[in-house]
Design an enzyme around this catalytic site. Structure first.
Site, PDB file in Angstrom:
ATOM      1  N   SER A   8      36.661  41.898  49.150  1.00 32.91           N
ATOM      2  CA  SER A   8      38.133  41.791  49.154  1.00 32.91           C
ATOM      3  C   SER A   8      38.749  42.975  49.885  1.00 32.91           C
ATOM      4  O   SER A   8      39.618  42.829  50.737  1.00 32.91           O
ATOM      5  CB  SER A   8      38.632  41.757  47.708  1.00 32.91           C
ATOM      6  OG  SER A   8      40.007  42.030  47.624  1.00 32.91           O
ATOM      7  N   ASP A  24      37.266  41.763  38.059  1.00 39.50           N
ATOM      8  CA  ASP A  24      37.183  42.090  39.478  1.00 39.50           C
ATOM      9  C   ASP A  24      35.701  42.229  39.819  1.00 39.50           C
ATOM     10  O   ASP A  24      35.171  43.333  39.870  1.00 39.50           O
ATOM     11  CB  ASP A  24      37.934  43.394  39.765  1.00 39.50           C
ATOM     12  CG  ASP A  24      38.259  43.537  41.241  1.00 39.50           C
ATOM     13  OD1 ASP A  24      38.885  44.539  41.628  1.00 39.50           O
ATOM     14  OD2 ASP A  24      37.842  42.647  42.020  1.00 39.50           O
ATOM     15  N   SER A  50      45.579  45.727  36.712  1.00 38.73           N
ATOM     16  CA  SER A  50      46.523  46.756  36.236  1.00 38.73           C
ATOM     17  C   SER A  50      47.899  46.122  35.951  1.00 38.73           C
ATOM     18  O   SER A  50      48.077  44.931  36.088  1.00 38.73           O
ATOM     19  CB  SER A  50      46.693  47.838  37.309  1.00 38.73           C
ATOM     20  OG  SER A  50      47.347  47.279  38.443  1.00 38.73           O
TER      21      SER A  50
HETATM   22  O1  LIG Z   1      44.243  48.257  39.544  1.00 35.17           O
HETATM   23  P1  LIG Z   1      44.039  46.836  39.927  1.00 35.17           P
HETATM   24  O2  LIG Z   1      45.290  46.011  39.671  1.00 35.17           O
HETATM   25  O3  LIG Z   1      42.821  46.165  39.343  1.00 35.17           O
HETATM   26  O4  LIG Z   1      43.727  46.831  41.511  1.00 35.17           O
HETATM   27  C1  LIG Z   1      44.592  46.516  42.425  1.00 35.17           C
HETATM   28  C2  LIG Z   1      45.160  47.742  43.095  1.00 35.17           C
HETATM   29  O5  LIG Z   1      44.148  48.544  43.665  1.00 35.17           O
HETATM   30  C3  LIG Z   1      44.397  48.725  45.055  1.00 35.17           C
HETATM   31  O6  LIG Z   1      45.238  49.869  45.195  1.00 35.17           O
HETATM   32  P2  LIG Z   1      45.710  50.536  46.591  1.00 35.17           P
HETATM   33  O7  LIG Z   1      46.371  49.459  47.354  1.00 35.17           O
HETATM   34  O8  LIG Z   1      44.509  51.019  47.311  1.00 35.17           O
HETATM   35  O9  LIG Z   1      46.644  51.633  46.198  1.00 35.17           O
HETATM   36  C4  LIG Z   1      45.086  47.409  45.368  1.00 35.17           C
HETATM   37  O10 LIG Z   1      45.743  47.368  46.562  1.00 35.17           O
HETATM   38  C5  LIG Z   1      46.007  47.243  44.215  1.00 35.17           C
HETATM   39  O11 LIG Z   1      47.145  48.010  44.354  1.00 35.17           O
HETATM   40  N1  LIG Z   2      39.446  43.401  44.330  1.00 33.18           N
HETATM   41  C1  LIG Z   2      40.308  44.305  44.850  1.00 33.18           C
HETATM   42  C2  LIG Z   2      40.511  45.507  44.199  1.00 33.18           C
HETATM   43  C3  LIG Z   2      41.417  46.389  44.758  1.00 33.18           C
HETATM   44  N2  LIG Z   2      42.051  46.086  45.898  1.00 33.18           N
HETATM   45  C4  LIG Z   2      41.836  44.898  46.516  1.00 33.18           C
HETATM   46  O1  LIG Z   2      42.449  44.627  47.574  1.00 33.18           O
HETATM   47  N3  LIG Z   2      40.967  44.005  45.986  1.00 33.18           N
END
Ligand SMILES: O=P(O)(O)OC[C@H]1O[C@H](OP(=O)(O)O)[C@H](O)[C@@H]1O
Ligand SMILES: Nc1ccnc(=O)[nH]1
Length: 503
Positions: free
Chosen positions: A264, A256, A199
């Site tokens: 993760s 991902d 993101s």
């Molecule tokens: O959207 P993208 O960047 O792929 O995933 C990463 C995001 O998703 C999760 O969100 P949260 O921490 O549960 O709010 C991660 O911690 C990070 O903020």
């Molecule tokens: N691969 C991941 C997706 C979202 N949050 C994470 O901590 N890791």
């Protein structure tokens, strides 16, 4: 070969060891080779950089190494070629589509943590998981290996709740509301987040606009035992240390892999000692899991993985067909989240999702009767109790609890796209919006991103504003405009979708 350590004022995000041309020749070392640096107390691995910045008989170590190992200037060390780790063979096994053994996965993770595997090998490993995947055994072994190569937190407040989104949907600032709501209800929720992976702003990037997110485990323990919550960056801790290194590779490739995502997330939840975990799985066009049946399958795997780790996991499959709220980018999202938690009102998608997830957690934690969680969560939000809790979190993490939305600096280089025709908004392309926001500079330039003036289903007239790009430099703004013109992220259609005649 003996050598004296010289500390270099260089930071690269990698463990680099500088060695003179003469010493490299004598030791048969070449650029990018693995080098082992030994002292009586520790052994570290790094990548060779050949440079006459250092003299024969010296090695230069970067600030990245110093942060992990306190070498002193002039310290005498022994250096030897590091060779090729055995775990490279296991990575090639996965590249060939073979199932890995538990010990092989453990070796890969340990070598990543010990920096014996370089960026290229880590990227190869991540790519092999994207292509060939992992079965449930491998995912469980990967999860425990990632958690057990780092520190574990023991918080003396039970039960411990947690929430985590698999991410992928732009503007997903939801958990910045969920965590204060749940903590305001008296539950304990030590939230760790990653920075952006695919993101334009991870939750850690957004929270960092309001308060520092880089804290030690001891500090987190103090904060959570005092106020019941935190909103911190997992990568700053020695929690599942391989995670942030694999995320670096994922971010570069903007992928991902399913099995790695499961590990993760759950490795961090396991390391935090979380007992009740809610996983948010956004589904829809342009997110990580586009089909509902795939979301259900992933949900089952999260629940199964939780069982193997002794954690109770529930999942929420959420709407991810368009961005959450109206803002994409760290500062813009922080501003919108703060406005919403202060007033108790905000974009329907944000408030509905936040109170929905928080409601489930209240029921999981036993502080709301079945089916009443969302209503209670909304009351906590609208009463201002969530805001009071967020202020406690901001204050304890070293921010200004009285920060107001108007205090948050946003990029002042802007460009607004307007509707070229009248009609209904039928699609907002998640991936395009993310690409535009990242081209504008997010997440590194905190003030950059996109503000949406419309959402799917709304009616617009020709000339109405659709979205505004914010950037911190004209160059970045120009790049984002080019991407926006190329990708046309917002589709407007009348009710007559297509006229067909005289075929
Ligand atoms: O959207 P993208 O960047 O792929 O995933 C990463 C995001 O998703 C999760 O969100 P949260 O921490 O549960 O709010 C991660 O911690 C990070 O903020
Ligand atoms: N691969 C991941 C997706 C979202 N949050 C994470 O901590 N890791």
């Amino acid at each position: 070969m003996k050598a004296k350590v010289r500390i270099l004022d260089i930071e690269t995000g990698r463990f680099l060891v500088f060695i003179s041309e003469e010493d490299a020749k004598n030791a048969k070392l070449h650029p990018e080779d693995l080098i082992k640096v030994e002292t009586a107390k520790r052994t570290i691995y790094g990548d060779v950089v050949i440079s006459n910045m250092v003299k024969p008989g010296e090695i230069g170590v970067t600030k990245d190494i110093l942060r992990a190992y306190s070498f002193s200037d002039g310290e005498l060390v022994n250096i030897v070629p590091g060779g090729t780790p055995e775990s490279v063979r296991y990575i090639k096994k996965k590249m060939n589509g073979q199932k890995l053994k538990k010990v092989e996965i453990e070796a890969i993770i340990k070598d990543i943590v010990d920096r014996k595997l370089r960026d290229v090998e880590i990227s190869s490993f991540v790519t092999s998981l994207e292509i060939n995947g992992l079965d449930m055994d491998e995912i469980a072994w990967l999860t425990t290996a990632m958690a057990e190569t780092g520190d574990m937190l023991d918080i003396d407040r039970k039960p411990i709740m947690d929430v985590h989104s698999i991410g992928g949907v732009p503007g997903n600032k939801t958990n910045i509301l969920v965590v204060p709501i749940v903590a305001a209800a008296g539950l304990t929720i030590p939230k760790t987040s990653s920075r952006a992976i695919t993101s334009a702003a991870g939750t850690a990037d957004v929270v960092e606009v309001l308060a520092p997110v880089t804290h030690s485990l001891d500090e987190i323990k103090r904060i959570v035992e005092k106020i019941g919550a935190c909103l911190v960056w997992g990568g700053a801790l020695n929690l599942a240390p391989a995670d942030d290194l694999t995320i670096k590779a994922e971010r570069t490739l903007s992928i991902d892999p399913r099995g790695l995502m499961l590990a993760s997330i759950m490795s961090k939840k396991y390391a935090m000692g979380s007992q009740y975990v809610l996983i948010d799985i956004p589904t829809g066009e342009g997110v990580k899991v586009e089909k509902i049946e795939d979301a259900r399958s992933l949900a089952k795997d999260f629940i199964e993985l939780g069982k193997r780790l002794g954690q109770y996991v529930e999942t929420a499959i959420t709407y991810g067909g368009q961005p959450i709220g109206h803002t994409i980018g760290p500062a813009l999202e922080a501003k919108e989240a703060l406005e919403t938690i202060i007033t108790g009102k905000g974009p329907g998608s944000l408030v509905e999702k936040a109170t929905g997830l928080a409601g489930i957690l209240l029921e999981m934690g036993g502080v709301a009767p079945a089916g009443m969680g969302k209503k209670i969560a909304r009351e906590i939000l609208e009463s201002g109790k969530a805001y009071e809790k967020l202020k406690e979190i901001i204050a304890e993490q070293g921010g200004d609890p009285n920060v107001k939305p108007g205090d948050i600096p946003i990029g002042d280089k802007t460009y607004t796209f307007v509707a070229q025709t009248s009609g209904y908004i039928t699609r907002i392309d998640n991936r395009a919006i993310t690409t535009i926001a990242r081209a504008a500079g997010a997440p590194e330039d905190k003030g950059s991103g996109v503000i949406l003036h419309v959402k799917v289903g709304e009616k617009v007239k020709e000339g109405d504003p659709l979205f505004t790009i914010h950037a911190e430099s004209e160059t970045r703004l120009d790049q984002a405009i080019i991407q926006a013109r190329r990708m046309e992220p917002i589709r407007i259609e009348g009710m007559v979708l297509q006229r067909i005649g005289n075929l």
